[in-house]
Design a protein around this motif. Structure first.
Motif, PDB file in Angstrom:
ATOM      1  N   UNK A 193       0.799  -1.193   0.049  1.00 43.15           N
ATOM      2  CA  UNK A 193       0.018  -0.062   0.005  1.00 43.15           C
ATOM      3  C   UNK A 193       0.839   1.295   0.040  1.00 43.15           C
ATOM      4  N   UNK A 194       0.124   2.519   0.069  1.00 40.80           N
ATOM      5  CA  UNK A 194       0.985   3.736   0.245  1.00 40.80           C
ATOM      6  C   UNK A 194       0.578   4.236   1.675  1.00 40.80           C
ATOM      7  N   UNK A 195       1.402   4.584   2.145  1.00 40.37           N
ATOM      8  CA  UNK A 195       1.294   5.079   3.613  1.00 40.37           C
ATOM      9  C   UNK A 195       1.871   6.660   3.627  1.00 40.37           C
ATOM     10  N   UNK A 196       1.198   7.418   4.547  1.00 43.18           N
ATOM     11  CA  UNK A 196       1.904   8.618   4.807  1.00 43.18           C
ATOM     12  C   UNK A 196       2.891   8.873   5.895  1.00 43.18           C
ATOM     13  N   UNK A 197       4.005   9.386   5.607  1.00 45.82           N
ATOM     14  CA  UNK A 197       5.012   9.500   6.721  1.00 45.82           C
ATOM     15  C   UNK A 197       5.583  11.087   6.673  1.00 45.82           C
ATOM     16  N   UNK A 198       5.825  11.462   7.847  1.00 45.41           N
ATOM     17  CA  UNK A 198       6.412  12.812   7.964  1.00 45.41           C
ATOM     18  C   UNK A 198       7.373  12.375   9.220  1.00 45.41           C
ATOM     19  N   UNK A 199       8.559  13.073   9.110  1.00 46.06           N
ATOM     20  CA  UNK A 199       9.641  12.734   9.808  1.00 46.06           C
ATOM     21  C   UNK A 199       9.495  14.033  11.041  1.00 46.06           C
ATOM     22  N   UNK A 200      10.411  14.175  11.938  1.00 44.33           N
ATOM     23  CA  UNK A 200      10.290  15.069  13.025  1.00 44.33           C
ATOM     24  C   UNK A 200      10.537  16.511  12.473  1.00 44.33           C
ATOM     25  N   UNK A 201      10.862  16.502  11.216  1.00 40.87           N
ATOM     26  CA  UNK A 201      11.106  17.876  10.740  1.00 40.87           C
ATOM     27  C   UNK A 201       9.879  18.770   9.895  1.00 40.87           C
ATOM     28  N   UNK A 202       9.104  19.385  10.472  1.00 45.79           N
ATOM     29  CA  UNK A 202       7.999  19.917   9.971  1.00 45.79           C
ATOM     30  C   UNK A 202       8.027  21.185   9.485  1.00 45.79           C
ATOM     31  N   UNK A 203       7.324  21.664   8.303  1.00 44.29           N
ATOM     32  CA  UNK A 203       7.170  22.926   7.923  1.00 44.29           C
ATOM     33  C   UNK A 203       6.465  24.008   8.945  1.00 44.29           C
ATOM     34  N   UNK A 204       5.676  23.367   9.682  1.00 42.17           N
ATOM     35  CA  UNK A 204       4.726  23.981  10.478  1.00 42.17           C
ATOM     36  C   UNK A 204       5.158  23.783  11.967  1.00 42.17           C
ATOM     37  N   UNK A 205       4.851  24.504  12.818  1.00 45.09           N
ATOM     38  CA  UNK A 205       4.731  24.216  14.239  1.00 45.09           C
ATOM     39  C   UNK A 205       4.037  22.988  14.622  1.00 45.09           C
ATOM     40  N   UNK A 206       4.433  21.699  15.224  1.00 41.64           N
ATOM     41  CA  UNK A 206       3.452  20.602  15.105  1.00 41.64           C
ATOM     42  C   UNK A 206       3.852  20.078  16.444  1.00 41.64           C
ATOM     43  N   UNK A 207       2.986  18.985  16.914  1.00 41.78           N
ATOM     44  CA  UNK A 207       3.256  18.300  18.030  1.00 41.78           C
ATOM     45  C   UNK A 207       2.714  18.908  19.334  1.00 41.78           C
ATOM     46  N   UNK A 208       2.572  20.095  19.463  1.00 45.70           N
ATOM     47  CA  UNK A 208       2.038  20.575  20.466  1.00 45.70           C
ATOM     48  C   UNK A 208       0.976  21.650  20.157  1.00 45.70           C
ATOM     49  N   UNK A 209      -0.077  21.677  20.811  1.00 41.31           N
ATOM     50  CA  UNK A 209      -1.351  22.670  20.661  1.00 41.31           C
ATOM     51  C   UNK A 209      -0.782  23.950  21.071  1.00 41.31           C
ATOM     52  N   UNK A 210      -0.486  24.948  20.328  1.00 40.46           N
ATOM     53  CA  UNK A 210      -0.036  26.287  21.093  1.00 40.46           C
ATOM     54  C   UNK A 210      -0.979  26.803  22.226  1.00 40.46           C
ATOM     55  N   UNK A 211      -2.368  26.386  21.969  1.00 38.14           N
ATOM     56  CA  UNK A 211      -3.070  26.980  23.152  1.00 38.14           C
ATOM     57  C   UNK A 211      -2.759  26.067  24.562  1.00 38.14           C
ATOM     58  N   UNK A 212      -2.401  25.052  24.172  1.00 33.99           N
ATOM     59  CA  UNK A 212      -2.189  23.861  25.166  1.00 33.99           C
ATOM     60  C   UNK A 212      -0.988  23.497  25.375  1.00 33.99           C
ATOM     61  N   UNK A 213      -0.045  24.093  25.717  1.00 35.28           N
ATOM     62  CA  UNK A 213       1.379  23.596  25.551  1.00 35.28           C
ATOM     63  C   UNK A 213       1.682  22.541  26.444  1.00 35.28           C
ATOM     64  N   UNK A 214       0.883  22.392  27.515  1.00 39.47           N
ATOM     65  CA  UNK A 214       1.347  21.454  28.536  1.00 39.47           C
ATOM     66  C   UNK A 214       0.770  19.915  28.121  1.00 39.47           C
ATOM     67  N   UNK A 215      -0.003  19.999  27.124  1.00 36.66           N
ATOM     68  CA  UNK A 215      -0.582  18.687  26.706  1.00 36.66           C
ATOM     69  C   UNK A 215       0.229  18.054  25.630  1.00 36.66           C
ATOM     70  N   UNK A 216       0.788  16.813  25.990  1.00 35.35           N
ATOM     71  CA  UNK A 216       1.889  16.268  25.181  1.00 35.35           C
ATOM     72  C   UNK A 216       1.165  14.821  24.733  1.00 35.35           C
ATOM     73  N   UNK A 217       1.951  14.233  23.951  1.00 36.26           N
ATOM     74  CA  UNK A 217       1.573  12.817  23.436  1.00 36.26           C
ATOM     75  C   UNK A 217       1.453  11.907  24.608  1.00 36.26           C
ATOM     76  N   UNK A 218       0.357  11.276  24.833  1.00 41.57           N
ATOM     77  CA  UNK A 218       0.219  10.292  25.790  1.00 41.57           C
ATOM     78  C   UNK A 218       0.997   9.073  25.757  1.00 41.57           C
ATOM     79  N   UNK A 219       1.344   8.482  26.791  1.00 36.88           N
ATOM     80  CA  UNK A 219       2.409   7.257  26.584  1.00 36.88           C
ATOM     81  C   UNK A 219       1.685   6.139  25.802  1.00 36.88           C
TER      82      UNK A 219
END
Lengths: 734, 331
Positions: free
Chosen positions: A448-474
């Motif tokens: 199949x084909x899948x989407x992949x994005x590495x850790x390097x992103x063109x936009x700020x990602x991974x953390x919601x700017x309104x809630x910066x303390x909420x991170x990826x759950x374990x």
């Protein structure tokens, strides 16, 4: 003058010693009243390098020796340690003091010849003689023709402008380059080393090798060119080198031009040149032939090689350019190899000799129609000017963008040129968010084909700017991090990250063992502590108090000790009420004479025994006396007695049972009281203390079912009744 | 104790677990994660040892002679750390306990990031981790000049060009990682979002030279000029370009007396006097290392549109994604 601070330097136009180098006569005269003093004529020599530069005097060169790079905007220079060196000698008889005797010239491949070590008398143009101090018996020289001198060499007015003195802080290691007093002499060249730029569709950019030589201008200043008409630009439509001795070298095989095959002057002898190079390189390893004292012999290997090469088909001039383009890299590599492999004493000489490759054409034999000149060379190094681009051009030419920007489209080739064949790879699937579509083979084998994005992103990602303390759950496995995009494909970025993190940790055994150790201490310790605290709750009933700081490992030992101590303090509560070791017996009333008490107890007539004792003795008297024994059939054993017996039996048994099991505190004496009455029945008072049976025993529950003793008693009653057949009455005492 | 009570006790011990300090650090105090694991995880967080295919999945993302700026995805590095930590858990009670202490461990590793690359003599910067950004540079400049200097600033500096402020200054962003992943590829990570980035040529002694440019006529015709300097202060004088004359017929050979005359012609701006000696000529010919500045090129201070710096190849535009998503959710 003040010393410059760190990172700064001061420039001076010149530094002149009070005395130039040379031989002096020191004349001393003394006038003494009253006598003559002989005059003193001392000879003084002020020495300075003339033919050979001592290696410690050269601090740095630019471009660096054997370097390849883009130097087309830089003037080569050499930095010398002694500040007065360029002004130590007077280059000509009438020259002013400020005229330096050193010049740095840069010649391209094919423009001149650098000789081997020859006696210094041959290092200047034949006809010139340099008188005075000779600091070395042999030296090299640079032989160039008049064309090259006119084109490349600095004019007489240029020479004083190219040497100056730089003063730095001696402790500034970066600028002082190892100098001891902070004053450096700098000699610049006047030529910008260019690389060959393409002149047409079949001629690409080509690097050019240059040799920079620090030459001695003594007595030959008038050889330098006159000021020429200037131009505000320079044009590179032809070869960079002013002349190319390679193409001018003559084959010494006479047959070729006697028979009219090839003209003497336009035969490219690339084969011969390569043989010279090859011969030069192999001679290098032998280390013998390069130091020829005779320039004739220097030409000999070339003629032999030329003769052998003439038998080979000579390559056309069109391919000579591309062939030499492939060759240009050979010499710097050879220099590097020699620098690494030669022995420490020979390495300087061998490296300089290797740099001379391609500068060995015998100018004086090739160029016949104009004068050639020789200049002694004090120092030389070679470098290559390539089209690599300077730092500035490279950085200014960068394509700037955020990660994920598509590369710029390749420009259309100019008209007439063949179209460029692009790569056959399909273009990448790149989305707005920086995701890339990649082929993915699932666990079930589907492609199949899948989407992949590495850790390097063109936009700020991974953390919601309104809630910066909420991170990826374990997440505990990579499958938990697979996401599905609205178009049905999976997004495997985080799952891929999890897996590679896990694999990288597993690839380091030290990290694996550190984590397991941490797990044991962090998790195992807490678990053990919780167990200890829960177990402690059960210990309080024993009066144990174990502090929280006690280690879990001593718990068992502590428990045991606590139990034993508690048990020892309260044995009746822990184990059972104790029983006295001996049963108290029935009290005997002993009042009166012992003899009478015994006789009465046995039922014996004491007076009769006394009387008999007088005659026979006590033992015989006692032996003759018969104690009354009650026979079975005279036992007054009736139902009343039986009932009393039964009752006494029951109570005693019951009391014994209570004491053994019920835990009565006050056992009381066992057995009939001295007044003949059987002891009363004492029901056990108080609740029976026991963890399990916390109920009161019911009172007067002493009657259990008939057992064996009851049967014996009823049997005895029946026997007596059967034997006597009459109502039992008191027994006979006799 | 019966089995139910034992199980209840285990569950309670798991729920009550409190992270206990594993070791005490000089800079940060009590830490839950031991030092060795913390250091390694902080390096992993800065993408050390992560294969390049994971960073740039397609070679088109980083074409030749390009520089690509990016933000670092915190969720991705969180997943990386979670994967590494999963090595130390064996059964489900371990995992439950890891879930309890994970937040604190992750914050400690974030703080440790700043300590991986410490410049000598600077204090360790502490505090919660913020945005991490950086760039990938693929160019011959990286292989030819391995000692590049990279500096990032959070504000547009108003200082002199040659002044270098230390990394602990709040105007300057700390470089968390600078490494050549390949001979021609450089990866740099910054602790924050820079407003200005400087990439500077490493100094190789004092160099003399000119600035070349192509002249209009012909393809291989070049002219050269030298930015003029004030002879009294040695500062560049803006707008003064002194043309460099060459010897006719000789490629690249500078005609020095004529060059001196060119300088003297501009005496009114350069204050060189009526003639130059070798020291003054050398002063004019010195070329300093080149510094490339990446920053906001707009004049009025507005940020450029994202489309001008980020051009994806195919459109899966965010707006389309939103519509598709909403449709999928509503279904």
């Amino acid at each position: 003058m003040t010393t410059p601070t760190r990172g700064q330097f001061t420039l001076h136009a010149r530094a002149q010693a009070p005395l130039k180098a040379g031989d002096y006569v020191l004349a001393g005269r003394q006038e003494l009243t009253g006598g003559d003093v002989a005059p003193f004529d001392g000879h003084l020599r002020v020495s300075s390098p003339r033919y050979v530069m001592p290696p410690d005097q050269i601090l740095s060169t630019f471009p660096p020796a054997n370097a390849e790079g883009s130097f087309e905007e830089r003037l080569p220079q050499i930095v010398l340690k002694r500040r007065t060196l360029p002004w130590d000698r007077r280059p000509g008889a009438g020259e002013p003091d400020e005229m330096p005797w050193l010049a740095l010239v840069v010649i391209a491949e094919g423009e001149g010849q650098l000789s081997g070590e020859v006696p210094v008398a041959e290092c200047v143009t034949p006809g010139e003689v340099l008188v005075g101090e000779v600091d070395s018996p042999t030296s090299c020289y640079l032989a160039v023709s008049q064309t090259v001198v006119n084109a490349v060499f600095p004019t007489k007015q240029d020479v004083p402008l190219l040497a100056h003195v730089r003063q730095v802080d001696p402790s500034d290691t970066e600028l002082s380059l190892g100098d001891d007093d902070g004053f450096l002499a700098v000699v610049m060249a006047n030529r910008l080393p260019q690389y060959h730029r393409s002149t047409g569709p079949d001629d690409g950019d080509r690097p050019v090798r240059y040799l920079a030589c620090l030459i001695n201008l003594e007595q030959q200043l008038d050889v330098l060119p006159q000021p020429a008409p200037t131009h505000d630009r320079f044009v590179l439509t032809a070869d960079v080198a002013v002349m190319n001795l390679a193409t001018m070298a003559v084959t010494t095989d006479p047959d070729h031009y006697v028979m009219g095959g090839q003209a003497a002057f336009d035969t490219p002898v690339l084969g011969a040149i390569r043989a010279v190079e090859g011969g030069g390189a192999s001679a290098l390893t032998e280390g013998a032939q390069l130091d020829d004292a005779d320039p004739q012999r220097a030409a000999a290997p070339m003629s032999e090689a030329a003769a052998s090469a003439a038998a080979r088909p000579l390559s056309a001039s069109a391919t000579s350019k591309t062939a030499s383009a492939a060759d240009w890299q050979a010499v710097p590599k050879q220099v590097a190899e020699v620098a690494v492999s030669a022995s420490a004493t020979e390495v300087g000489r061998l490296v300089r000799d290797t740099m001379k490759l391609n500068f060995r054409y015998d100018v004086e034999r090739i160029v016949k129609d104009e004068p050639t000149y020789r200049f002694p060379v004090l120092a030389h190094w070679s470098f290559t000017a390539t089209d690599a681009g300077s730092f500035e051009t490279l950085m200014a030419g960068l394509n700037v963008g955020l990660l994920g920007t598509a590369p710029p489209p390749t420009p259309d080739p100019p008209a007439g040129a063949p179209p460029e064949t692009g790569s056959t790879r399909p273009a990448a699937e790149l989305t707005d968010t920086g995701h890339v579509g990649l082929p993915h083979q699932t666990r079930r084998g589907e492609a199949r084909r899948a989407w992949y994005r590495g850790p390097l992103t063109p936009r700020p990602a991974g953390v919601d700017p309104d809630h910066p303390e909420v991170r990826l759950p374990l997440a505990h496995s990579s499958d938990q991090l697979r996401r599905v995009t609205p178009d049905g494909r999976e997004d495997l970025s985080l799952a891929g990250a999890f897996e590679i993190g896990r694999l990288l940790a597993l690839a380091q055994p030290s990290i694996v063992s550190a984590q397991l150790r941490w797990r044991k201490e962090q998790f195992g310790a807490a678990r053990a502590k919780a167990f200890v605290q829960a177990a402690m709750k059960g210990m309080e009933k024993f009066g144990l108090s174990i502090g929280k700081s006690d280690q879990a490992s001593g718990l068992g030992w502590l428990l045991g000790r606590g139990i034993v101590e508690a048990a020892a303090a309260d044995p009746a509560g822990v184990l059972a009420p104790t029983r006295p070791l001996a049963d108290g017996g029935r009290r005997i009333e002993v009042d009166g004479d012992l003899d009478e008490v015994v006789a009465r107890g046995f039922g014996i007539d004491l007076d009769a025994v006394r009387r008999t004792t007088d005659g026979v003795g006590l033992l015989a008297a006692l032996h003759e006396t018969a104690a009354p024994v009650i026979s079975d059939d005279r036992v007054p054993f009736d139902d009343e007695a039986a009932a009393k017996l039964r009752q006494g039996l029951a109570t005693t048994v019951g009391r014994l049972a209570d004491q053994a099991v019920g835990g009565r505190r006050d056992p009381g004496p066992v057995g009939p009281r001295p007044d003949g009455h059987l002891p009363d029945v004492h029901p056990p008072h108080g609740p029976v203390r026991d963890g399990d049976r916390a109920t009161d025993r019911p009172e007067a529950d002493v009657q259990t079912g008939p057992d064996r003793l009851d049967e014996l008693i009823s049997q005895a009653v029946q026997d007596v009744q059967r034997r006597t057949g009459e109502r039992p009455d008191g027994g006979d005492d006799q | 104790m019966i089995a139910a009570e034992a199980v209840g006790m285990i569950r309670q011990s798991v729920l009550d677990i409190v992270p206990t300090p594993a070791d005490t650090d000089d800079d940060f105090g009590d830490r839950v994660v031991p030092f060795e694991i913390r250091q390694w995880m902080a390096r992993l967080r800065l993408l050390e040892a992560v294969p390049f295919a994971y960073l740039a999945a397609d070679s088109e993302l980083l074409p030749r002679e390009s520089i690509r700026f990016f933000y670092l995805d915190r969720a991705w590095t969180d997943a990386l750390i979670q994967g590494a930590m999963s090595v130390g858990t064996v059964n489900s009670s371990d995992r439950a306990e890891l879930a309890k202490i994970y937040e604190e461990a992750r914050d400690e590793i974030d703080e440790e990031e700043r300590r991986v690359r410490l410049a000598g003599g600077e204090d360790v910067q502490q505090g919660p981790a913020g945005t991490v950004s950086g760039f990938l540079l693929r160019s011959r400049a990286v292989s030819g000049w391995p000692g590049l200097h990279v500096r990032a600033y959070s504000v547009e500096l108003q200082t002199r060009d040659d002044e270098i402020i230390p990394e602990s200054d709040p105007r300057r962003l700390k470089v968390l990682r600078m490494e050549r992943l390949a001979p021609a590829v450089l990866l740099v990570l910054f602790d924050g979002e820079p407003a200005v980035v400087h990439i500077e040529e490493p100094r190789q002694g004092v160099q003399f030279g000119v600035r070349l440019k192509t002249s209009g006529e012909g393809s291989n015709s070049f002219q050269a000029w030298v930015p003029g300097r004030d002879a009294n202060t040695s500062e560049d004088v803006d707008g003064v370009e002194v043309p460099v004359p060459f010897r006719a017929g000789s490629p690249g050979v500078v005609d020095l007396p004529a060059l001196v005359k060119s300088f003297v012609d501009k005496d009114s701006q350069l204050h060189v006097g009526t003639e130059l000696d070798s020291a003054e000529l050398a002063l004019q010919m010195i070329r300093f290392p080149y510094r490339q500045v990446f920053g906001d090129t707009s004049v009025n201070g507005q940020a450029p549109e994202l489309d001008t710096v980020f051009r994806p190849q195919i459109g899966y535009r965010l707006s389309e994604l939103v519509t598709t998503f909403t449709r999928a959710v509503r279904r």
